[in-house]
Every structure is written in C-alpha cells, then in structure tokens.
Design a protein around this motif. Structure first.
Motif, PDB file in Angstrom:
ATOM      1  N   SER A 193       1.232  -1.231  -0.628  1.00 23.89           N
ATOM      2  CA  SER A 193      -0.512  -0.086  -0.160  1.00 23.89           C
ATOM      3  C   SER A 193       1.251   1.039   0.324  1.00 23.89           C
ATOM      4  O   SER A 193       0.217   2.626  -0.200  1.00 23.89           O
ATOM      5  N   HIS A 194       2.296   0.899  -0.080  1.00 25.07           N
ATOM      6  CA  HIS A 194       2.944   2.369   0.300  1.00 25.07           C
ATOM      7  C   HIS A 194       4.232   2.316  -0.447  1.00 25.07           C
ATOM      8  O   HIS A 194       4.854   2.101   0.687  1.00 25.07           O
ATOM      9  N   PRO A 195       4.984   1.753  -1.253  1.00 28.01           N
ATOM     10  CA  PRO A 195       5.377   2.244  -2.185  1.00 28.01           C
ATOM     11  C   PRO A 195       6.763   2.644  -1.981  1.00 28.01           C
ATOM     12  O   PRO A 195       7.760   2.534  -1.560  1.00 28.01           O
ATOM     13  N   LYS A 246       6.288   6.051  11.029  1.00 22.55           N
ATOM     14  CA  LYS A 246       4.675   5.637  11.202  1.00 22.55           C
ATOM     15  C   LYS A 246       4.746   4.022  10.694  1.00 22.55           C
ATOM     16  O   LYS A 246       5.295   3.048   9.655  1.00 22.55           O
ATOM     17  N   GLY A 247       3.686   3.548  11.071  1.00 22.87           N
ATOM     18  CA  GLY A 247       2.801   2.321  11.563  1.00 22.87           C
ATOM     19  C   GLY A 247       3.880   1.284  11.812  1.00 22.87           C
ATOM     20  O   GLY A 247       3.917   0.123  11.913  1.00 22.87           O
ATOM     21  N   MET A 248       4.597   2.044  12.757  1.00 20.37           N
ATOM     22  CA  MET A 248       5.636   0.814  13.179  1.00 20.37           C
ATOM     23  C   MET A 248       5.348   1.469  14.503  1.00 20.37           C
ATOM     24  O   MET A 248       5.075   1.226  14.830  1.00 20.37           O
ATOM     25  N   GLY A 266      -1.255  -2.172  10.159  1.00 18.67           N
ATOM     26  CA  GLY A 266      -2.101  -1.374   9.538  1.00 18.67           C
ATOM     27  C   GLY A 266      -1.684  -1.850   8.488  1.00 18.67           C
ATOM     28  O   GLY A 266      -1.513  -3.074   7.839  1.00 18.67           O
ATOM     29  N   THR A 267      -1.680  -0.366   7.445  1.00 16.72           N
ATOM     30  CA  THR A 267      -1.637  -0.474   5.571  1.00 16.72           C
ATOM     31  C   THR A 267      -0.405  -0.691   5.704  1.00 16.72           C
ATOM     32  O   THR A 267       0.302  -0.632   4.912  1.00 16.72           O
ATOM     33  N   TYR A 268       0.079  -0.546   6.631  1.00 18.58           N
ATOM     34  CA  TYR A 268       1.500  -0.773   6.602  1.00 18.58           C
ATOM     35  C   TYR A 268       2.441  -2.112   6.881  1.00 18.58           C
ATOM     36  O   TYR A 268       3.361  -2.486   7.122  1.00 18.58           O
ATOM     37  N   LYS A 269       1.243  -2.983   6.770  1.00 17.57           N
ATOM     38  CA  LYS A 269       1.868  -4.366   7.399  1.00 17.57           C
ATOM     39  C   LYS A 269       3.037  -5.298   6.877  1.00 17.57           C
ATOM     40  O   LYS A 269       1.689  -5.070   5.431  1.00 17.57           O
ATOM     41  N   PRO A 270       3.422  -5.354   6.060  1.00 24.06           N
ATOM     42  CA  PRO A 270       4.075  -6.284   5.023  1.00 24.06           C
ATOM     43  C   PRO A 270       3.556  -7.314   4.510  1.00 24.06           C
ATOM     44  O   PRO A 270       2.730  -7.659   5.442  1.00 24.06           O
TER      45      PRO A 270
END
Length: 279
Positions: A193-195, A246-248, A266-270
C-alpha cells in the motif's frame, strides 16, 4: 468436537507439566520448558507439528540459539525467545505467496540459477528478505536484509563483534550465501500500500547506514542506536529512521527476523510475496 478434545489434551498437558517461569540469567535444561513453549505455540496456531518433532527442532535450533542469546545481553525467558522467533516456524506465510524453486538440474547456488531466481522474484527497493536455515550470529534464528534495488541488498553479517560489517551485497551473492542446502529458503516481503515508504527506508539505509557509516556487528538492547547493530535491527532502523516510523511499533528492546513483520501495523503491514526455495 475435535477442538474440544484438543484443548482437553492441552489442559492435561499443563497439569502434568506445570508452567515454570524461566530466568534469563540461568542455564537450565531447556527440555524442562519445551512443554510450556509447545502448548503456547499450538494454542496460538503457529506450531502445527507434533510434539516429538518440535523437541528435535528445539534441540537443534532454538536451545543453542537461546544459550548464545543469554550469554550476551539477552533478557528473555525461553518461551518468550521462542515466541519472538516464531517458534522456529519461519515467518508467517500467506496463501497467495508465489514459490520460486531455484534449483533444477544445476547446483542450487550456481550463478545462472540464482540470476534466474532474482529475475523471477522481481526484488524491489525496500523489500525485506528473511532467510530460513542460516543466521548471522548464532544468537537468534534466521537472517534478514533490505533491498536497495533489484540487484543489491544491504545487510549486517556476523560474527559477533565484527568491525565495519555492513555490506551492500549483490543479490546473486546473497542468494548463493543463503540458499546453500535443501530446506533453506528466503521469504520476500514488501509493503503493497505504500511503495514510496519502502523506497524511502532503503534510500535512508544506503545513505546514512552504509555510505556515511561503517557499523560494527553486536547484539545489544540499545535498539535505537545505529551502531552497533545486527541483521534485523539494521532493517528495523532503516524503516524507523527512514520513514518517520509511520505504522511501526516503538519502545522495543529486540527485533528478530522471524517476527519482523509484527512491528508493522495497519496498511503498513508487509505482504509476503515470494518464497525462494532450493527444491
């Protein structure tokens, strides 16, 4: 019905082998604690093998690694250490993961074979590569690196105490080093989601944790200091400092290769995209 029977057996196991608190500064016979660890791992759905096989795995991998871990700054109990290392089950897998077998009629780590695997895997900047079957220090299971492009990864190699030990390694060399024998495999994760997030982490690592810094290898509880470092800490800090975290999850003391994906949310989950094997 099967679920009821399973938990009845687990309850019986707990009665026969009561839970014991294990001090991290002792060197007990770890077999005394395999039962507790096995119960916790099966209840969480991570361990799916039988108890006999799990004991063998502990004797070969988990217990020796834990002994090395507590000889240093290690401050986890054996069950905690096992959990952080995902009970030596590798990182969590996903059903849509693509398997890439790199050995055909040639040696698993031959140059032509690993070049083919690298092309198929389409490694991108910021990808996390988690190795199963090899480790960098002997103090925990597995090894981890972060890709800077489709051709190179940044990694911290052991052994413990090694000076200036951060490397920008060609991807073909990395594959050859970590896919040496049958059963070895590499899991490739990226943040769909976050390249740009992943790319920023890789750029930061290259510019501030490689070009401008030579880093010594040491397992330590000073997680947020760049030097010294170890493999999974190196990758964690690439994301932590390179993306404004972010997201960590923060406030940690340790990060391990097999539980690295748990520090993101969240959306930062690999997402687990590729599994490179030596089959």
């Amino acid at each position: 019905m099967k679920r009821t029977v399973f938990f009845t057996l687990v309850l019986s196991f707990i009665i026969i082998f009561p839970s014991v608190q294990i001090s991290a500064d002792t060197t007990p016979n770890y077999q005394n604690y395999y039962q507790q660890t096995y119960i916790e791992g099966t209840q969480s759905g991570i361990i799916k093998e039988n108890y006999s096989n799990f004991v063998k795995q502990c004797d070969i991998d988990l217990a020796p690694a834990y002994l090395n871990f507590i000889k240093g700054d290690g401050n986890l109990t054996f069950p905690e250490f096992a959990k952080e290392n995902n009970y030596d089950q590798g990182s969590p897998e996903e059903t849509d993961t693509q398997n890439i077998a790199i050995s055909s009629n040639t040696k698993p780590n031959s140059l032509s074979t690993v070049k083919s695997a690298a092309s198929k895997a389409k490694i991108k900047s910021g990808d996390m590569l988690i190795c199963h079957g090899t480790n960098s220090s002997g103090k925990f299971l597995g090894h981890e690196a972060i890709a800077t492009s489709g051709n190179y990864v940044l990694e911290m190699r052991g052994p413990e105490g090694a000076k200036n030990n951060n490397y920008h390694t060609p991807i073909t060399t990395f594959f050859k080093n970590h896919l040496k024998k049958t059963g070895d495999y590499i899991q490739v994760y990226w943040i769909k989601s976050h390249p740009n997030y992943s790319s920023d982490a890789a750029k930061y690592a290259y510019n501030h944790m490689y070009i401008s810094n030579k880093i010594n290898y040491l397992t330590t509880t000073n997680l947020y200091h760049k030097n010294p470092s170890y493999c999974s800490k190196y990758v964690y800090l690439a994301y932590w400092w390179g993306t404004s975290h972010k997201g960590m999850k923060g406030g940690l003391m340790w990060v391990f290769p097999f539980s690295m994906t748990n520090v993101f949310s969240g959306t930062y989950k690999p997402s687990y995209i590729y599994k490179l094997t030596t089959k």
